[in-house]
Design a protein around this motif. Structure first.
Motif, PDB file in Angstrom:
ATOM      1  N   VAL A  46      30.059   6.760   8.842  1.00 23.34           N
ATOM      2  CA  VAL A  46      30.254   8.179   8.551  1.00 23.34           C
ATOM      3  C   VAL A  46      28.883   8.777   8.277  1.00 23.34           C
ATOM      4  CG1 VAL A  46      31.237   9.876   6.964  1.00 23.34           C
ATOM      5  CG2 VAL A  46      32.595   7.895   7.681  1.00 23.34           C
ATOM      6  N   VAL A  47      28.539   9.790   9.035  1.00 21.67           N
ATOM      7  CA  VAL A  47      27.206  10.386   8.972  1.00 21.67           C
ATOM      8  C   VAL A  47      27.350  11.846   8.560  1.00 21.67           C
ATOM      9  CG1 VAL A  47      25.094  10.853  10.279  1.00 21.67           C
ATOM     10  CG2 VAL A  47      26.509   8.857  10.863  1.00 21.67           C
ATOM     11  N   SER A  48      26.561  12.254   7.557  1.00 29.93           N
ATOM     12  CA  SER A  48      26.520  13.662   7.165  1.00 29.93           C
ATOM     13  C   SER A  48      25.212  14.261   7.646  1.00 29.93           C
ATOM     14  CB  SER A  48      26.626  13.806   5.646  1.00 29.93           C
ATOM     15  OG  SER A  48      27.872  13.317   5.191  1.00 29.93           O
ATOM     16  N   ILE A  49      25.317  15.394   8.307  1.00 30.94           N
ATOM     17  CA  ILE A  49      24.111  16.062   8.811  1.00 30.94           C
ATOM     18  C   ILE A  49      24.147  17.542   8.453  1.00 30.94           C
ATOM     19  CG2 ILE A  49      23.785  14.476  10.762  1.00 30.94           C
ATOM     20  CD1 ILE A  49      25.062  16.576  12.595  1.00 30.94           C
ATOM     21  N   HIS A  50      22.957  18.094   8.245  1.00 28.64           N
ATOM     22  CA  HIS A  50      22.805  19.540   8.325  1.00 28.64           C
ATOM     23  C   HIS A  50      22.349  19.838   9.735  1.00 28.64           C
ATOM     24  CE1 HIS A  50      23.796  21.490   4.648  1.00 28.64           C
ATOM     25  NE2 HIS A  50      23.053  20.683   3.909  1.00 28.64           N
ATOM     26  N   TYR A  51      22.872  20.907  10.293  1.00 27.98           N
ATOM     27  CA  TYR A  51      22.519  21.195  11.679  1.00 27.98           C
ATOM     28  C   TYR A  51      22.573  22.697  11.913  1.00 27.98           C
ATOM     29  CZ  TYR A  51      27.194  22.649  12.891  1.00 27.98           C
ATOM     30  OH  TYR A  51      28.361  23.358  12.955  1.00 27.98           O
ATOM     31  N   SER A  52      21.853  23.138  12.932  1.00 31.83           N
ATOM     32  CA  SER A  52      22.107  24.459  13.478  1.00 31.83           C
ATOM     33  C   SER A  52      22.147  24.324  14.984  1.00 31.83           C
ATOM     34  CB  SER A  52      21.052  25.470  13.031  1.00 31.83           C
ATOM     35  OG  SER A  52      19.799  25.120  13.549  1.00 31.83           O
ATOM     36  N   LEU A  53      22.976  25.136  15.591  1.00 41.83           N
ATOM     37  CA  LEU A  53      23.171  25.120  17.042  1.00 41.83           C
ATOM     38  C   LEU A  53      22.797  26.486  17.584  1.00 41.83           C
ATOM     39  CD1 LEU A  53      24.209  24.333  19.809  1.00 41.83           C
ATOM     40  CD2 LEU A  53      26.550  24.645  18.967  1.00 41.83           C
ATOM     41  N   ASN A  82      20.163  32.027  24.666  1.00 41.83           N
ATOM     42  CA  ASN A  82      19.842  33.445  24.428  1.00 41.83           C
ATOM     43  C   ASN A  82      19.384  33.707  22.994  1.00 41.83           C
ATOM     44  OD1 ASN A  82      22.133  33.360  22.842  1.00 41.83           O
ATOM     45  ND2 ASN A  82      23.382  34.662  24.155  1.00 41.83           N
ATOM     46  N   GLY A  83      19.231  32.636  22.204  1.00 43.94           N
ATOM     47  CA  GLY A  83      18.737  32.789  20.839  1.00 43.94           C
ATOM     48  C   GLY A  83      19.821  32.956  19.796  1.00 43.94           C
ATOM     49  N   GLN A  84      21.065  33.123  20.240  1.00 39.54           N
ATOM     50  CA  GLN A  84      22.179  33.295  19.295  1.00 39.54           C
ATOM     51  C   GLN A  84      22.473  31.970  18.592  1.00 39.54           C
ATOM     52  OE1 GLN A  84      25.922  34.193  21.190  1.00 39.54           O
ATOM     53  NE2 GLN A  84      27.025  33.900  19.266  1.00 39.54           N
ATOM     54  N   VAL A  85      22.629  32.019  17.261  1.00 40.50           N
ATOM     55  CA  VAL A  85      23.030  30.833  16.505  1.00 40.50           C
ATOM     56  C   VAL A  85      24.554  30.738  16.571  1.00 40.50           C
ATOM     57  CG1 VAL A  85      23.040  29.681  14.260  1.00 40.50           C
ATOM     58  CG2 VAL A  85      21.016  30.955  15.006  1.00 40.50           C
ATOM     59  N   ALA A  86      25.051  29.723  17.268  1.00 37.91           N
ATOM     60  CA  ALA A  86      26.495  29.589  17.490  1.00 37.91           C
ATOM     61  C   ALA A  86      27.179  29.018  16.261  1.00 37.91           C
ATOM     62  CB  ALA A  86      26.769  28.716  18.700  1.00 37.91           C
ATOM     63  N   SER A  87      26.541  28.090  15.583  1.00 38.61           N
ATOM     64  CA  SER A  87      27.088  27.568  14.338  1.00 38.61           C
ATOM     65  C   SER A  87      25.993  26.847  13.573  1.00 38.61           C
ATOM     66  CB  SER A  87      28.281  26.640  14.583  1.00 38.61           C
ATOM     67  OG  SER A  87      27.867  25.461  15.233  1.00 38.61           O
ATOM     68  N   SER A  88      26.211  26.698  12.274  1.00 42.22           N
ATOM     69  CA  SER A  88      25.198  26.128  11.413  1.00 42.22           C
ATOM     70  C   SER A  88      25.841  25.663  10.123  1.00 42.22           C
ATOM     71  CB  SER A  88      24.127  27.187  11.105  1.00 42.22           C
ATOM     72  OG  SER A  88      23.259  26.709  10.095  1.00 42.22           O
ATOM     73  N   GLU A 135      26.991  26.138  28.441  1.00 41.25           N
ATOM     74  CA  GLU A 135      25.831  26.484  27.619  1.00 41.25           C
ATOM     75  C   GLU A 135      24.925  25.267  27.406  1.00 41.25           C
ATOM     76  OE1 GLU A 135      24.948  29.354  26.352  1.00 41.25           O
ATOM     77  OE2 GLU A 135      26.764  30.592  26.346  1.00 41.25           O
ATOM     78  N   THR A 136      23.621  25.507  27.467  1.00 41.58           N
ATOM     79  CA  THR A 136      22.658  24.509  27.008  1.00 41.58           C
ATOM     80  C   THR A 136      22.557  24.652  25.497  1.00 41.58           C
ATOM     81  OG1 THR A 136      21.441  24.535  29.074  1.00 41.58           O
ATOM     82  CG2 THR A 136      20.249  23.752  27.128  1.00 41.58           C
ATOM     83  N   LEU A 137      22.705  23.535  24.788  1.00 41.54           N
ATOM     84  CA  LEU A 137      22.808  23.557  23.333  1.00 41.54           C
ATOM     85  C   LEU A 137      21.502  23.072  22.707  1.00 41.54           C
ATOM     86  CD1 LEU A 137      26.273  21.734  23.188  1.00 41.54           C
ATOM     87  CD2 LEU A 137      25.886  24.207  23.313  1.00 41.54           C
ATOM     88  N   ASN A 138      20.939  23.871  21.824  1.00 43.24           N
ATOM     89  CA  ASN A 138      19.719  23.484  21.118  1.00 43.24           C
ATOM     90  C   ASN A 138      20.058  23.189  19.662  1.00 43.24           C
ATOM     91  OD1 ASN A 138      17.518  24.044  23.222  1.00 43.24           O
ATOM     92  ND2 ASN A 138      18.738  25.916  23.238  1.00 43.24           N
TER      93      ASN A 138
END
Ligand code: ZN
Length: 165
Positions: free
Chosen positions: A12-19, A23-29, A133-136
């Motif tokens: 079980v892994v906990s991460i902080h992330y932003s996606l 186009n620069g829009q933050v889809a989730s975080s 979408e390409t995901l960053n």
């Protein structure tokens, strides 16, 4: 000296992330909230991100770009369908962006997203909203632990950042 835990199947892994999208829009975080917990090797997260996390350690910070085929899939125009309004229960609220699941005769569950709503017809798609979408991703590994037996059976983590049933 204790082994330093690394990310591998059934952890079980906990991460902080932003996606962030192209186009620069933050889809989730997860910033500003609980880290997100997932069960490694159980398709809880998109394959490209899971591969990038393999072997990682607590404190690792990295960025990874995930192509659509390793993310939510390529967008498929044929995935978009029009369904008559009568196909849905009268009292069901329908709005663009909402999702629900359908179940076929064999019990297989398919997620569906509503694209748009008109008086007589509903446009739906079988594609995830982020298909094509390409995901960053920007990721920080917060915690790694062994999964409990129940979590392995369910295929997802319980507790903070996971399922709370
Ligand atoms: Zn569960």
């Amino acid at each position: 000296m204790a082994d330093t835990p690394t990310i591998a199947d059934d952890k079980v892994v906990s991460i902080h992330y932003s996606l962030t999208l192209e186009n620069g829009q933050v889809a989730s975080s997860s910033k500003g909230g609980e880290p997100m917990a997932y069960l490694h090797g159980h398709q809880n997260i998109v394959p490209g991100l899971e591969t990038a996390l393999e072997g990682g350690k607590v404190g690792d910070k990295f960025k990874v770009q995930v192509a659509p085929k390793d993310g939510y899939g390529e967008a498929r125009p044929e995935a978009v369908q029009q369904v008559p309004r009568e196909a849905f229960p009268d009292d069901m609220e329908l709005a663009a962006g909402m999702s629900f699941v359908t179940k076929d005769e064999t019990g297989e569950v398919t997620p569906v997203w509503v694209v748009s709503v008109a008086d007589d017809a509903i446009t739906i798609t079988l594609d995830h909203p982020l298909a094509g979408e390409t995901l960053n991703f920007a990721v920080e590994v917060i915690e790694i632990r062994d999964a409990a037996e129940e979590e392995l059976q369910h295929g997802h983590p319980h507790g903070p950042g996971g399922h709370d049933h």
